[in-house]
Design an enzyme around this catalytic site. Structure first.
Site, PDB file in Angstrom:
ATOM      1  N   HIS A   9       0.596  -1.240   0.087  1.00 54.59           N
ATOM      2  CA  HIS A   9      -0.025  -0.025  -0.101  1.00 54.59           C
ATOM      3  C   HIS A   9       0.792   1.333  -0.072  1.00 54.59           C
ATOM      4  O   HIS A   9       0.212   2.269  -0.467  1.00 54.59           O
ATOM      5  CB  HIS A   9      -0.931   0.057   1.204  1.00 54.59           C
ATOM      6  CG  HIS A   9      -2.260   0.871   1.087  1.00 54.59           C
ATOM      7  ND1 HIS A   9      -2.196   1.900   0.237  1.00 54.59           N
ATOM      8  CD2 HIS A   9      -3.484   0.786   1.657  1.00 54.59           C
ATOM      9  CE1 HIS A   9      -3.473   2.449   0.242  1.00 54.59           C
ATOM     10  NE2 HIS A   9      -4.189   1.884   0.987  1.00 54.59           N
TER      11      HIS A   9
ATOM     12  N   ASP B 162     -10.693  -3.702 -17.814  1.00 57.82           N
ATOM     13  CA  ASP B 162     -11.024  -4.528 -18.956  1.00 57.82           C
ATOM     14  C   ASP B 162      -9.862  -5.143 -19.492  1.00 57.82           C
ATOM     15  O   ASP B 162      -8.959  -4.474 -20.013  1.00 57.82           O
ATOM     16  CB  ASP B 162     -12.011  -3.793 -19.925  1.00 57.82           C
ATOM     17  CG  ASP B 162     -12.357  -4.936 -20.973  1.00 57.82           C
ATOM     18  OD1 ASP B 162     -11.843  -5.901 -21.213  1.00 57.82           O
ATOM     19  OD2 ASP B 162     -12.833  -4.312 -21.963  1.00 57.82           O
TER      20      ASP B 162
END
Length: 440
Positions: A166, A360
């Site tokens: 992170h 995608d």
């Protein structure tokens, strides 16, 4: 909407973990992290998972091979991800751009997407099999900054799961990287949004000076055992329409039954990119957020209407300005990069607009995309995510993973049902609109 298949058990066959390096030579250099990136509360790996349906138009292309190749091409542009994190004097983090690569695992599972059920939401069955904790990849320093597992499903669909260090990126930065991989997988030669490092934009001033109040980093002793061991926690997810989401913060306080005079706090993650003048550059993929805190006593939260808690949260979020972020970076340097307060704290992260559901790789948008589970780091019960979700009827809402002690979870359900009824919400039966998964 159907319940998730919480009893689902399946077998995953994994290939050996490999390191995917940039497809072309990249600069060998040390790149300093910002003083927002390297705070203690971000030194952990955050899991994300994406479920993709079979697409006959892909002509039998292998998602493992497609994504591996696209990843190598993307790392040419995002080459710091292929390096390793080092710690310098005063705990300052930096990326050693070694081009060693990110950890990648190809796998097959003897299960179909349909077998997961209609309610694709955390916690997911067999998550540890879909995002394997590969040896040498679980730390913060001197190990891969990304771990990616692509698991083919029996139906022709696949699961893309990822763990991110992170300190490298927030949700916006991670989605930017994932979208770049998706573009390369679909045939692009370069990301449509060039990545921007420029972490010096969020480094401390010289000399550092704290000019704002940052109660989210208060040192609060855990005198009454409010940090609950992980094995005593129950994990459940709830689906709500927008009108019901505001009840969650207050119900959690009621369910935990704290001393009425104890101070409780909500940390609200605020994306600060637009707070700067000029705004942080488009393409900046570092951590660009703050944890402003709303404070009250437990008694006031429980006695007052929902509007009381909502006003506190709105005020806290409004406190985040460019000066607030400068002051925060300075605080990190002055105080040795502290962890945010976790005692009697609830952290809320809204990822409804982060863009996970748009990524995608060539097979279309995911059936589910976003956090793989609730919680922050190794601290159970501290955080929840707001995740966009469309139910079987086509109704848009939000799924919220909640992590609470088992007894408190039961009280939470009761309090939430009661509160929604009392506030004349358009809910006739909580159990018909709340989809609860079993404990992990």
């Amino acid at each position: 909407m159907a319940q998730p298949n919480t009893s689902l058990v399946f077998t995953v066959r994994r290939r050996p973990t490999e390191l995917v390096a940039p497809a072309k030579p990249t600069p060998r250099e040390l790149k300093l992290m910002s003083d927002i990136d390297d705070q203690e509360g971000l030194r952990f790996q955050i899991p994300v998972i994406q479920f993709y349906r079979n697409d006959p138009s892909m002509g039998g292309r292998d998602p493992v091979e497609v994504i591996r190749e696209a990843l190598a091409q993307t790392l040419v542009f995002y080459y710091p991800f292929a390096g390793r994190l080092r710690e310098g004097p005063a705990r300052k983090l930096m990326v050693d751009c070694t081009a060693e690569g990110v950890a990648f695992i190809g796998a097959d599972a003897d299960v179909t997407l349909e077998e997961f059920g209609d309610a694709l939401q955390p916690p997911f069955p067999c998550l540890e099999e879909l995002l394997f904790d590969a040896p040498g990849c679980g730390g913060v320093l001197n190990c891969p900054l990304l771990v990616i597992q692509v698991t083919r499903l029996r139906c022709g669909g696949f699961i893309f799961a990822l763990r991110l260090n992170h300190t490298m990126s927030d949700a916006a930065g991670l989605v930017q990287f994932m979208e770049a991989v998706g573009e390369m997988a679909r045939g692009a030669r370069a990301p449509s949004m060039p990545p921007v490092w420029q972490r010096e934009l969020l480094c401390a001033r010289d000399p550092p000076r704290v000019t704002c109040t940052h109660r989210e980093y208060d040192e609060v002793p855990d005198t009454k055992g409010t940090i609950i061991p992980l094995d005593e926690m129950a994990h459940r997810s709830f689906f709500f329409g927008p009108a019901e989401v505001a009840a969650l913060r207050r119900c959690r306080t009621l369910a935990l039954q704290p001393d009425p005079e104890e101070e409780v706090r909500v940390l609200c993650i605020v994306n600060a990119r637009s707070k700067f003048n000029p705004p942080l550059p488009v393409g900046y993929y570092g951590n660009g957020f703050a944890f402003p805190v709303a404070l009250s006593t437990a008694g006031k939260i429980c006695r007052n209407p929902l509007g009381y808690a909502l006003e506190l949260v709105m005020k806290a979020k409004a406190d985040v300005t460019e000066e607030y972020m400068r002051s925060l970076a300075d605080l990190m340097v002055i105080r040795g990069r502290p962890h945010f307060t976790v005692v009697r704290t609830y952290l809320v992260s809204d990822v409804t607009r982060a863009g996970f559901s748009e990524v995608d790789f060539g097979w279309g948008k995911p059936a589910y995309g976003g956090p793989a589970k609730g919680g922050v780091g190794a601290i159970p019960g501290v955080a929840s995510f707001y995740i966009p979700f469309k139910n079987k009827k086509g109704e848009n809402g939000i799924v919220v993973p909640i992590c609470l002690p088992a007894a408190a979870m039961e009280r939470f359900v009761m309090e939430l049902e009661s509160m929604l009824m009392d506030d004349d919400r358009k809910v006739t039966n909580l159990t018909s609109t709340t989809f609860i998964t079993s404990a992990l």
